[in-house]
Design a protein around this motif. Structure first.
Motif, PDB file in Angstrom:
ATOM      1  N   GLY A 135       0.832  -1.203   0.000  1.00 26.71           N
ATOM      2  CA  GLY A 135       0.000   0.000   0.000  1.00 26.71           C
ATOM      3  C   GLY A 135       0.864   1.249   0.000  1.00 26.71           C
ATOM      4  O   GLY A 135       2.006   1.233  -0.467  1.00 26.71           O
ATOM      5  N   TRP A 136       0.325   2.321   0.551  1.00 27.63           N
ATOM      6  CA  TRP A 136       1.012   3.605   0.494  1.00 27.63           C
ATOM      7  C   TRP A 136       2.418   3.558   1.080  1.00 27.63           C
ATOM      8  O   TRP A 136       3.362   4.061   0.480  1.00 27.63           O
ATOM      9  CB  TRP A 136       0.196   4.671   1.232  1.00 27.63           C
TER      10      TRP A 136
ATOM     11  N   PHE B 245      -0.848  -1.629  -6.107  1.00 23.32           N
ATOM     12  CA  PHE B 245      -0.950  -0.502  -5.191  1.00 23.32           C
ATOM     13  C   PHE B 245      -2.277   0.188  -5.486  1.00 23.32           C
ATOM     14  O   PHE B 245      -2.652   0.336  -6.644  1.00 23.32           O
ATOM     15  CB  PHE B 245       0.214   0.457  -5.449  1.00 23.32           C
ATOM     16  N   LEU B 246      -2.986   0.569  -4.425  1.00 22.59           N
ATOM     17  CA  LEU B 246      -4.291   1.201  -4.607  1.00 22.59           C
ATOM     18  C   LEU B 246      -4.218   2.671  -4.218  1.00 22.59           C
ATOM     19  O   LEU B 246      -3.782   3.016  -3.116  1.00 22.59           O
ATOM     20  CB  LEU B 246      -5.321   0.482  -3.727  1.00 22.59           C
TER      21      LEU B 246
ATOM     22  N   THR C  86      -5.881   5.208  -2.776  1.00 24.92           N
ATOM     23  CA  THR C  86      -7.103   5.331  -1.962  1.00 24.92           C
ATOM     24  C   THR C  86      -7.834   6.675  -2.045  1.00 24.92           C
ATOM     25  O   THR C  86      -9.058   6.681  -1.924  1.00 24.92           O
ATOM     26  CB  THR C  86      -6.796   5.038  -0.478  1.00 24.92           C
TER      27      THR C  86
HETATM   28 MG    MG Z   1      -3.028   1.840  -0.318  1.00 30.96          MG
END
Ligand code: MG
Ligand code: FAD
Ligand code: MG
Ligand code: MG
Ligand code: MG
Length: 546
Positions: free
Chosen positions: A37-38, A63-64, A66
């Motif tokens: 993630g981040w 990777f999202l 958000t």
């Molecule tokens: Mg993320």
């Protein structure tokens, strides 16, 4: 050892880099990163140290992004457009990736137990163990239900890409269902009652997105049932967006009122059943139940089970969140780092170190300090204890000497008691960093930079103060830089709070928001996709198929 060529000379040259002085192969240190993630992605992106063997474990091979997730719930942006596959980065960096979830961290044996996820086409799961020399925990957090009964079963969360898609399908299903014949007005009203729990940034933004969808699209697509729709936003505290400037909170609350979003503050949800949501009103203590069609739960985050278990092992069982020191090292165990939403930084209090700070400044061991004594340490104190700087700023004092003066009058000869007195309020300025993408990505970058120069800094920094001239290669503690926060409020309006007490609300900030996020998206590919989604929305409206 792999030889790239059979030429013996080349072989020697090639081997040299991987052999130590005794001709023994050097075993690279194995760094295992949990999460993509981040914080994890940012760490991997900035890590450039060929001396590490890097392995990544994450149940999601992407990777999202958000911040744009709420826009996926109504089809403004497609889910595909805000994910970035991580295989590309892995290949570029020569890292290894395993699509699995870590289910157990065994810190005393430096082992991890992992499990592949259950795919839709693959039956069953695979389990395996891994060892590590250095572990970087970046697993984020999970939605917090506060053990409210029925939430897990009946409410929707908004945390992952699937969540946003599920919400989108469910909203449209509600409209299709409410449009069927033979329903009473009451039933239609129930099905089209959307409840959002939690008045933080995510809950507010989702409510705004949903409202936009109802006004801009549903009115055209489902004109017959539009009159039955209602959005309720429930917040246990007094105000929504309470982490923002008061002006933004007030603006948001007024806008929601005007928009007809039913905002109920001071109401805490005590249970959710298949048909009803029950809240307790703080003022009256009364429990009220209302029928609903869909509930979205967004009341904050809590630790994942694997982290809770790990905290038990390392003596942090009493804590709410995993604690690290200011170098992001997990307290109570060796060679484990934690970043992002999983952890909080345990900041050092000035009061705990006051004697050490004093004696460091008091070079002649005289028991008193004068202005000159301070010259050498003021910078270090402010570096090491950021609360000092915040306190000085808040009280409009130029430096610590001024602070001492204001506490002790003209007499700047201070002893330890005066010193304590003067600094006694300083620690009140300590604040935990927010659980945001901004913090997580800065921590990832910070830690990568430390790892990149790890050899130079084998000696880890310790102690409350760094000496002048010493440890030039030592790491500075992590410092967060706040670039501002945005709260999209729907109807193309966004509230922005920027450093220096700068608040801006309206259409111009909406464009600021678009450009900030478009420029922050990780790759040109995702940037293009999001911009074309936005364009498509402006031209054709949102897609309403589920
Ligand atoms: Mg993320
Ligand atoms: P995450 O980004 O959640 O990453 C965790 C990673 O770990 C994921 O890849 C996950 O798959 C993986 N993982 C989970 N469990 C395991 C396991 N057991 N083993 C291995 N890997 C695991 N912040 C902002 O600053 N601005 C915004 O506008 C903003 N908007 C948001 C909107 C929404 C809807 C949400 C949900 C959050 C938003 N945030 C925003 C907050 C921000 O997304 C988080 O603070 C950030 O994602 C934290 O980063 P992280 O790396 O700690 O965790
Ligand atoms: Mg992460
Ligand atoms: Mg998160
Ligand atoms: Mg954190």
């Amino acid at each position: 050892l792999v030889y790239s060529d059979s030429n013996p000379l080349k072989r020697v040259l090639h081997a040299d880099a991987t052999l130590d002085s005794d001709g023994q192969p050097i075993r690279k240190k194995k760094v295992v990163v949990l999460g993509s993630g981040w914080s994890g992605y940012s760490f991997l992106n900035y890590l450039n140290n060929p001396n590490y063997d890097v392995q990544v474990v994450s149940p999601r091979n992407f990777f999202l992004f958000t911040p744009l997730l709420p826009s996926v719930t109504n089809g403004t942006v497609e889910a595909r457009s805000i994910v970035e596959p991580i295989r590309g980065l892995m290949r570029k960096k020569g890292f290894e990736y395993k699509e699995a979830e870590c289910v157990k961290i065994d810190a005393s044996n430096k082992k991890l137990h992992c499990r592949s996820k259950e795919g839709s086409s693959l039956k069953g799961t695979t389990e395996f163990d891994m060892d590590y020399d250095i572990l970087v925990i970046a697993v984020g957090a999970k939605p917090n239900t506060f053990n409210t009964p029925g939430v897990e079963e009946h409410a929707y969360f908004l945390k992952e890409a699937e969540d946003a898609l599920n919400i989108r399908h469910s909203v449209i299903d509600c409209f299709e269902r409410a449009s069927l014949p033979n329903l009473t007005e009451e039933e239609r009203k129930k099905i089209l009652h959307f409840v959002v729990v939690g008045g933080g940034p995510t809950g507010v933004e989702f409510s705004a997105e949903l409202h936009d969808f109802l006004v801009q699209d549903v009115a055209k697509i489902y004109p017959k049932v539009q009159e039955f729709t209602r959005i309720t936003l429930l917040e246990a505290g007094d105000h929504i967006l309470n982490m923002f400037d008061k002006r933004i909170t007030a603006f948001a609350e007024e806008k929601f009122q005007r928009d007809g979003i039913d905002l109920k503050t001071g109401s805490m949800v005590v249970g959710v059943t298949a048909d009803e949501i029950s809240t307790k009103e703080r003022e009256t203590g009364k429990i009220v139940s209302e029928p609903y069609g869909m509930v979205v739960w967004s009341t904050g985050i809590g630790s994942r089970p694997v982290i809770r278990d790990f905290m038990q092992q390392i003596g942090q069982g009493q804590r709410r969140v995993l604690a690290t020191d200011e170098w992001l090292r997990v307290e109570g165990c060796e060679d484990v780092y934690a970043l992002g939403d999983t952890a909080t930084i345990n900041q050092r209090r000035v009061m705990e170190d006051i004697a050490a700070i004093f004696s460091k400044a008091d070079k002649g061991n005289t028991g008193t300090l004068n202005k000159k004594d301070f010259n050498g340490v003021v910078k270090d104190i402010c570096q090491r204890y950021p609360q000092v700087e915040l306190y000085l700023k808040k009280n409009k004092l130029k430096n610590i000497a001024h602070l001492l003066e204001s506490a002790n009058g003209e007499d700047t000869q201070v002893n330890i008691e005066n010193f304590k007195q003067a600094l006694s309020e300083v620690d009140s300025q300590m604040k935990n960093l927010p659980a945001t993408a901004q913090v997580a990505s800065q921590q990832g970058k910070y830690l990568a930079k430390c790892f990149n120069k790890m050899e130079k800094c084998e000696k880890k920094p310790e102690g409350p103060l760094r000496f002048r001239g010493e440890g030039r290669h030592r790491f500075q503690p992590f410092r967060y830089r706040h670039f501002g926060s945005f709260a999209p409020l729907g109807g193309e309006q966004t509230a922005a709070e920027l450093p220096g007490d700068w608040v801006s609300i309206g259409h111009s900030s909406q464009w600021l928001w678009y450009s900030v996020y478009a420029s922050k998206l990780v790759s040109w590919r995702t940037r293009m996709l999001v911009i074309s989604d936005w364009t498509r929305r402006f031209v054709f409206g949102r897609d309403s198929s589920s």
